[in-house]
Motif scaffolding. Sequence first.
Motif, PDB file in Angstrom:
ATOM      1  N   SER A 114       9.875   0.938   2.346  1.00 54.39           N
ATOM      2  CA  SER A 114       9.209  -0.267   1.831  1.00 54.39           C
ATOM      3  C   SER A 114       8.710  -1.087   3.007  1.00 54.39           C
ATOM      4  O   SER A 114       9.138  -0.874   4.156  1.00 54.39           O
ATOM      5  CB  SER A 114      10.176  -1.110   0.994  1.00 54.39           C
ATOM      6  OG  SER A 114      11.189  -1.641   1.833  1.00 54.39           O
ATOM      7  N   GLY A 115       7.831  -2.027   2.677  1.00 52.46           N
ATOM      8  CA  GLY A 115       7.347  -2.947   3.701  1.00 52.46           C
ATOM      9  C   GLY A 115       8.479  -3.805   4.233  1.00 52.46           C
ATOM     10  O   GLY A 115       8.549  -4.115   5.429  1.00 52.46           O
ATOM     11  N   TYR A 142       4.397 -14.266   4.242  1.00 49.17           N
ATOM     12  CA  TYR A 142       5.297 -13.395   3.480  1.00 49.17           C
ATOM     13  C   TYR A 142       5.458 -12.088   4.238  1.00 49.17           C
ATOM     14  O   TYR A 142       4.471 -11.443   4.579  1.00 49.17           O
ATOM     15  CB  TYR A 142       4.708 -13.119   2.090  1.00 49.17           C
ATOM     16  CG  TYR A 142       5.650 -12.332   1.210  1.00 49.17           C
ATOM     17  CD1 TYR A 142       6.581 -12.979   0.410  1.00 49.17           C
ATOM     18  CD2 TYR A 142       5.629 -10.941   1.196  1.00 49.17           C
ATOM     19  CE1 TYR A 142       7.460 -12.262  -0.389  1.00 49.17           C
ATOM     20  CE2 TYR A 142       6.505 -10.216   0.406  1.00 49.17           C
ATOM     21  CZ  TYR A 142       7.419 -10.889  -0.380  1.00 49.17           C
ATOM     22  OH  TYR A 142       8.293 -10.165  -1.165  1.00 49.17           O
ATOM     23  N   HIS A 215      -1.709 -13.458   2.923  1.00 50.41           N
ATOM     24  CA  HIS A 215      -2.185 -13.810   1.575  1.00 50.41           C
ATOM     25  C   HIS A 215      -1.543 -15.056   1.013  1.00 50.41           C
ATOM     26  O   HIS A 215      -2.187 -15.839   0.339  1.00 50.41           O
ATOM     27  CB  HIS A 215      -2.037 -12.622   0.617  1.00 50.41           C
ATOM     28  CG  HIS A 215      -0.639 -12.143   0.424  1.00 50.41           C
ATOM     29  ND1 HIS A 215       0.086 -11.549   1.431  1.00 50.41           N
ATOM     30  CD2 HIS A 215       0.168 -12.165  -0.653  1.00 50.41           C
ATOM     31  CE1 HIS A 215       1.279 -11.230   0.964  1.00 50.41           C
ATOM     32  NE2 HIS A 215       1.356 -11.585  -0.292  1.00 50.41           N
ATOM     33  N   VAL A 246       1.229  -4.575   6.452  1.00 48.40           N
ATOM     34  CA  VAL A 246       1.634  -3.947   5.189  1.00 48.40           C
ATOM     35  C   VAL A 246       0.477  -4.006   4.178  1.00 48.40           C
ATOM     36  O   VAL A 246       0.218  -3.034   3.475  1.00 48.40           O
ATOM     37  CB  VAL A 246       2.923  -4.611   4.641  1.00 48.40           C
ATOM     38  CG1 VAL A 246       3.148  -4.264   3.180  1.00 48.40           C
ATOM     39  CG2 VAL A 246       4.122  -4.189   5.471  1.00 48.40           C
TER      40      VAL A 246
HETATM   41  N1  PMP Z   1       4.826  -7.678   4.483  1.00 49.33           N
HETATM   42  C1  PMP Z   1       3.737  -8.085   3.811  1.00 49.33           C
HETATM   43  C2  PMP Z   1       2.594  -8.699   4.559  1.00 49.33           C
HETATM   44  C3  PMP Z   1       3.681  -7.936   2.421  1.00 49.33           C
HETATM   45  O1  PMP Z   1       2.624  -8.375   1.744  1.00 49.33           O
HETATM   46  C4  PMP Z   1       4.774  -7.340   1.752  1.00 49.33           C
HETATM   47  C5  PMP Z   1       4.764  -7.142   0.243  1.00 49.33           C
HETATM   48  N2  PMP Z   1       3.959  -7.953  -0.501  1.00 49.33           N
HETATM   49  C6  PMP Z   1       5.868  -6.924   2.504  1.00 49.33           C
HETATM   50  C7  PMP Z   1       5.865  -7.096   3.864  1.00 49.33           C
HETATM   51  C8  PMP Z   1       7.049  -6.282   1.829  1.00 49.33           C
HETATM   52  O2  PMP Z   1       6.702  -5.034   1.341  1.00 49.33           O
HETATM   53  P1  PMP Z   1       7.564  -4.355   0.150  1.00 49.33           P
HETATM   54  O3  PMP Z   1       7.293  -5.131  -1.091  1.00 49.33           O
HETATM   55  O4  PMP Z   1       7.067  -2.945   0.111  1.00 49.33           O
HETATM   56  O5  PMP Z   1       8.996  -4.439   0.578  1.00 49.33           O
END
Ligand code: PMP
Length: 437
Positions: A114-115, A142, A215, A246
């Motif tokens: 995941s991010g 974020y 964002h 991400v």
């Molecule tokens: N970094 C950024 C810039 C994101 O927009 C997001 C998710 N919106 C994340 C990290 C986290 O990613 P994830 O939801 O896959 O954990």
Amino acid sequence: MKNFTKSASLFERAKKVLPGGVSRNTLLRGDNPLYASRGKGCMVLDVDGIERIDFANNMASHIHGHAFKPIVEAVSEQMSRGMAFTMATEAELKFAEHMCGRSPSIDKIRFVNSGTEAVMAGMKASRAYTGRSKIAKVEGSYHGAYDYAEVSQAPTPENWGDINRPKAVPLAHGTPGGVVNDMVIIPFNDPEQAISILDEYKDQIACVLIDPIPHRIGMIPVKVEFVKALRGWTQNNGALLMFDEVITFRSEIGGMQARFDVKPDLTSMGKMIGGGFPVGALAGSHEVMEVFVNGSLPHSGTFSANPITMTAGRVAMELFDAQAVTRLNTLGNYARANIAEAIKLADVPACVTGTGSLFRIHLKDKVPRNYRESHSSSTGKRALAAFVDALYDDGIMMIHTAAAALSTPMGNGEIDRLSEAVLKSLSSIKGLVEEPK
Ligand code: PMP
């Protein structure tokens, strides 16, 4: 909002077994979250039989829309040979080789799921590399759900403090004080103030983390002067610079960073690079990425680099080539121009931000310059929710913040439909939008 009988009855059941009836708070739309039945290309059908054009794309993660045939075929073939092993696979190697060829900042890459995990790995890698504990990030940005990344993700006028010295504000109740103390918060796109804050913690900062089109801050691209100031400061002070791409990696073949004459030490990625499957990745220089194997940051994950994600990701990225990136960015320009026209016609205080294939509509007459300016009052939030609901009712799916991420199956026709719906929806909520003071 329309009546969605099947979604409503599924939600009734869900409330008994899932906290709040959902597994992701971002899906809570008023009293009636919708349930998907199927998707194909840029269209999604809900369980009540209503079809919409999907500008949300699972929060910007489907670059080729839904059920993209080359991904379905490649993944089906891999699935028939097994999903995940206590062994490495060539699938991971092929994907890594592709990603390393996309940007000069990617010498090596480590895949996660995941991010959130990618950003966490990046923060920990920078601590391990520098032996320091503090991380600097921009107010309101974020970066996922790691405790440190959450600090000052959603501060409010009651707790954000002086704009030139933003306070570090925890998101969750019970966040350890040590976590908050180890975060340094800088204002967006203000090199002078940011540097003066960083100077106060000179010898303690492991990494400065930025999202080049944050964002939640308003989807305004970062200024080149800001990036250059942070690159210079980190280089002069023994800290690392990390780009969180991400969402923004879609902006150019090598990510949004390709638009600046700087090379970050680390880059976190996620979303669209997984071809629709859960993914995250941390990339960086040979030297910094050594921390994962030289004993300073032991790092593993059961499903990291599983061959399903690796196959889907490679196919998605190979087909998101330079030509596809340019086409989608041009479509983004067309969308922003048409939306701006719709806003003018609707005569509502609103504006559109974004770059490349990303955009966001604000119910504000002026383009916000930072998190504080894009922050909405409760009246503003209600108006925005009504706007997004009206778009849903008119066959358009957006992210709940009125943000959108284009996908390759889209063309001018989808943008024309969107612009018509924006005009209609803005006109329908006119009375709810606050006039500029
Ligand atoms: N970094 C950024 C810039 C994101 O927009 C997001 C998710 N919106 C994340 C990290 C986290 O990613 P994830 O939801 O896959 O954990």
